[in-house]
Write a protein that holds these residues in place. Structure first.
Motif, PDB file in Angstrom:
ATOM      1  N   SER A  59      70.294  25.583  39.307  1.00  0.00           N
ATOM      2  CA  SER A  59      69.931  25.937  37.933  1.00  0.00           C
ATOM      3  C   SER A  59      68.955  24.942  37.334  1.00  0.00           C
ATOM      4  N   GLY A  60      67.918  25.469  36.708  1.00  0.00           N
ATOM      5  CA  GLY A  60      66.958  24.606  36.032  1.00  0.00           C
ATOM      6  C   GLY A  60      65.799  25.429  35.538  1.00  0.00           C
TER       7      GLY A  60
ATOM      8  N   ILE B 198      62.313  18.256  43.119  1.00  0.00           N
ATOM      9  CA  ILE B 198      63.060  18.547  41.891  1.00  0.00           C
ATOM     10  C   ILE B 198      64.556  18.460  42.170  1.00  0.00           C
TER      11      ILE B 198
ATOM     12  N   ASP C  79      65.322  14.589  43.160  1.00  0.00           N
ATOM     13  CA  ASP C  79      65.114  13.569  42.129  1.00  0.00           C
ATOM     14  C   ASP C  79      65.821  13.872  40.821  1.00  0.00           C
ATOM     15  N   LEU C  80      65.952  15.151  40.499  1.00  0.00           N
ATOM     16  CA  LEU C  80      66.453  15.495  39.172  1.00  0.00           C
ATOM     17  C   LEU C  80      67.818  16.175  39.198  1.00  0.00           C
ATOM     18  N   ARG C  81      67.914  17.259  39.959  1.00  0.00           N
ATOM     19  CA  ARG C  81      69.156  18.024  39.866  1.00  0.00           C
ATOM     20  C   ARG C  81      70.303  17.374  40.615  1.00  0.00           C
TER      21      ARG C  81
ATOM     22  N   PRO D  10      70.955  14.020  41.388  1.00  0.00           N
ATOM     23  CA  PRO D  10      71.613  12.914  40.678  1.00  0.00           C
ATOM     24  C   PRO D  10      72.345  13.391  39.428  1.00  0.00           C
TER      25      PRO D  10
ATOM     26  N   LEU E 153      69.232  12.469  31.703  1.00  0.00           N
ATOM     27  CA  LEU E 153      68.517  11.282  32.177  1.00  0.00           C
ATOM     28  C   LEU E 153      69.196  10.671  33.404  1.00  0.00           C
ATOM     29  N   ALA E 154      69.933  11.489  34.133  1.00  0.00           N
ATOM     30  CA  ALA E 154      70.675  10.991  35.296  1.00  0.00           C
ATOM     31  C   ALA E 154      69.735  10.398  36.340  1.00  0.00           C
ATOM     32  N   THR E 155      70.201   9.305  36.945  1.00  0.00           N
ATOM     33  CA  THR E 155      69.462   8.729  38.071  1.00  0.00           C
ATOM     34  C   THR E 155      70.463   8.409  39.162  1.00  0.00           C
TER      35      THR E 155
END
Lengths: 311, 287
Positions: A26-27, A41, A44-46, A48, A166-168
């Motif tokens: 989802s995004g 994507i 790096d983003l979903r 984490p 802002l998860a990393t």
């Protein structure tokens, strides 16, 4: 009748897996194959973000389990007792700084201990009211801080709204360590926590040092809460709802309840986070809004049911 | 064939390289930003920034804007990436920008998170009206449109100076109450307050303690403003007739002399090129 724990855990792990996959798919740039989506994507983003959702959800649920055991009441959680607000206020005071988690811990523990000191001998209603009052006070101070330090306005908004956007990987790694340590700290005391349900005297008879246990467990609950606030802001009601539902499914024994709640918290927050990013796409909704929309009515329902049981 | 394409593209690139790139520009958070080449894909996450980028002639490079960016009209056709407070990182990353321009409305945590993904971020956060022209020039250097930016900045400065000059000659300074939300006004250090002062008025909100502040009936009545200005826009719903009916307001000079006006919310709240419009409009209201 509670589910056999092997069945319950199997179902739960399956749900966790499904929720995790849903979160990865989802995004705003669409599910796999959708427009603009790339492997980066997801990585790096979903990913984490999904991991952090599982960890924060698990952490808050664990804090809730502990607090509900200590106070022998399903109506408490780190949000209701003011722990979250204390953490957010103190973290915001030093933000942006690498010391945020440390200050969050100081704030969380001070708020909780204040509530505990004022109300622990009183009836549970008093404890809840004091907790809510302290929480409201600290949130008001946070808003005041926003007004006074207008230049830092925007960097402090994060603490008011919270969220996983802002998860990393670093944040996830930090919280994995916190969560694993906390579970290891709590697990050996599962039996003692069970005994608290029998009442202070009886557990004293069983050889449990109730005051020490309470204090130590509360410390752990504050630590998990404040560290999760320091990475994700205030997210209310997870620690209230999740343990309560889990107790219904696997029963009140902490040896099972603790791991089961941690996983369930993960499932719940994964789904809440998917809702937060998908409902007003591409705008991000604060995840605290979603959990409060579910949690506050649940809280009211619990209060109503307790009353009906008593009368 | 291939060689000629190479040569042509080389010639296309050369003047660009010669345009002072590799230059280090300090953004408004005091961070030094240097870019190897002129950015071709920009995302703006503030309506004021979007307006500046269009004003200096780099609007065609915008590939994404925040959901509040609605001016000029072309901005509406650009892909939206969410709000300036919590934009969607995913939308930004997918657009593959080589530069992200934000204002101080975007939380620092968001700025850091974007930079961690290898995208350069330039912060535009003018605090006074004069600094808007400076923002235009800085963005002009960064975006490789120095000349157009200089022209836009100079135009802005000249228009502002012209209003100030006229205002300085005006015989009296009317007391002004400017409201952007029911009972909320601009205090010291805000753009709204600066605009009124520059246009030759006395902002009654200047006595307040914060740049954006709530006031009471009593405060406004005792300050007795000569002019009341109400903002109009997406976020403003107050009407002149409702203001007149507020308890005790009928005794205020502005109400007795029917000196109540509307002004566009966006032009007085977005620190961008249209603040010059706001100055001119305020001057014509005040004098």
């Amino acid at each position: 009748m509670h589910l056999k724990s092997s069945t319950a855990f199997s179902i739960e792990l399956l749900l966790l897996l499904l929720a995790f996959i849903l979160s990865l798919l989802s995004g705003p740039s669409g599910p796999i194959g959708g427009q603009g989506y790339t492997a980066d994507i997801i990585w790096d983003l979903r990913a984490p973000r999904a991991f952090l959702a599982v960890l924060v959800g698990g952490a808050l649920a664990l804090a809730g389990v502990i607090m509900q055991a200590i106070f022998r009441n399903p109506l408490v959680d780190p949000y209701i007792l003011g722990t979250s607000s204390g953490s957010a206020l103190f973290a915001a005071m030093v933000a942006p700084s690498p010391l945020e988690p440390f200050f969050a811990f100081i704030g969380g523990i001070s708020a909780t201990m204040a509530v505990y000191a004022i109300a622990w001998r009183e009836r549970i209603e008093t404890l809840l009211l004091v907790g809510l009052a302290v929480g409201t006070l600290l949130s008001a101070l946070l808003s005041l801080l926003l007004f006074v330090r207008l230049s830092a306005f925007s960097s402090m908004l994060f603490w008011l709204f919270g969220g996983l956007s802002l998860a990393t990987w670093q944040k996830s790694f930090f919280l994995v360590v916190v969560l694993v340590i906390s579970v290891l700290l709590v697990f050996p005391f599962a039996m003692e926590l069970d005994s608290l349900l029998l009442g202070e005297e009886k557990s004293q008879h069983l050889g449990v040092d109730v005051r020490k246990l309470r204090f130590f467990m509360l410390l752990v609950a504050c630590m998990i809460t404040s560290f999760s606030v320091s990475v994700a802001g205030i997210i209310g009601f997870v620690g209230l709802m999740v343990p309560h539902m889990c107790r219904r499914i696997v029963g009140p024994k902490h040896r099972v309840l603790v791991p089961f709640s941690v996983l369930a918290g993960g499932v719940f927050l994964l789904l809440a986070d998917v809702a937060a990013r998908m409902l007003l796409i591409p705008n991000e909704l604060p995840i605290g809004i979603i959990t409060s929309l579910c949690g506050a009515p649940f809280f009211i329902y619990l209060v109503w049911r307790q009353r009906n049981v008593k009368h | 064939m291939k060689l000629s394409v190479c040569l042509i593209s080389l010639f296309l690139v050369l003047p660009v390289v010669g345009d002072g790139h590799g230059e280090v520009v300090m953004d408004d958070y005091g961070r030094e930003i240097s870019l190897q080449s002129i950015p071709q894909r920009i995302v703006s996450i503030a309506p004021s920034v979007t307006e500046i980028i269009f004003a200096i002639g780099a609007g065609d490079k915008l590939v994404g804007v925040d959901s509040e960016s609605d001016f000029p009209a072309e901005a509406n056709d650009i892909k939206k990436v969410g709000t300036y407070i919590s934009p969607s990182l995913e939308m930004i990353v997918v657009l593959k920008p080589d530069l992200l321009v934000v204002s101080d409305l975007t939380p620092l945590q968001v700025v850091n998170a974007i930079e961690e993904r290898g995208i350069k971020v330039f912060v535009v956060a003018p605090e006074r009206i004069e600094e808007i022209a400076e923002s235009m020039r800085k963005l002009g250097v960064i975006l490789g449109v120095k000349d157009k930016a200089e022209a836009a900045a100079r135009d802005f400065e000249e228009r502002a100076a012209a209003v100030e000059k006229k205002a300085a000659l005006a015989r009296e300074k009317p007391k002004v109450y400017l409201e952007f939300f029911p009972y909320w006004t601009f205090g010291p250090g805000s753009f709204g307050s600066d605009l009124i002062e520059k246009a030759g008025g006395l902002n009654i909100g200047k006595k307040l303690k914060s740049p954006y502040a709530e006031v009471s009936n009593e405060f406004v009545i005792s300050e007795n403003p000569d002019i009341i200005i109400i903002t109009q826009g997406k976020h403003a719903s107050t009407t002149i007739s409702s203001v007149k009916e507020r308890p005790g307001w009928s005794s205020i000079n502005a109400v007795r002399n029917s000196r109540l006006y509307y002004i566009d919310d966006d032009i007085i709240s977005r620190p961008g090129p249209r603040m010059a419009d706001a100055l001119e409009e305020l001057y014509s209201i005040l004098h």
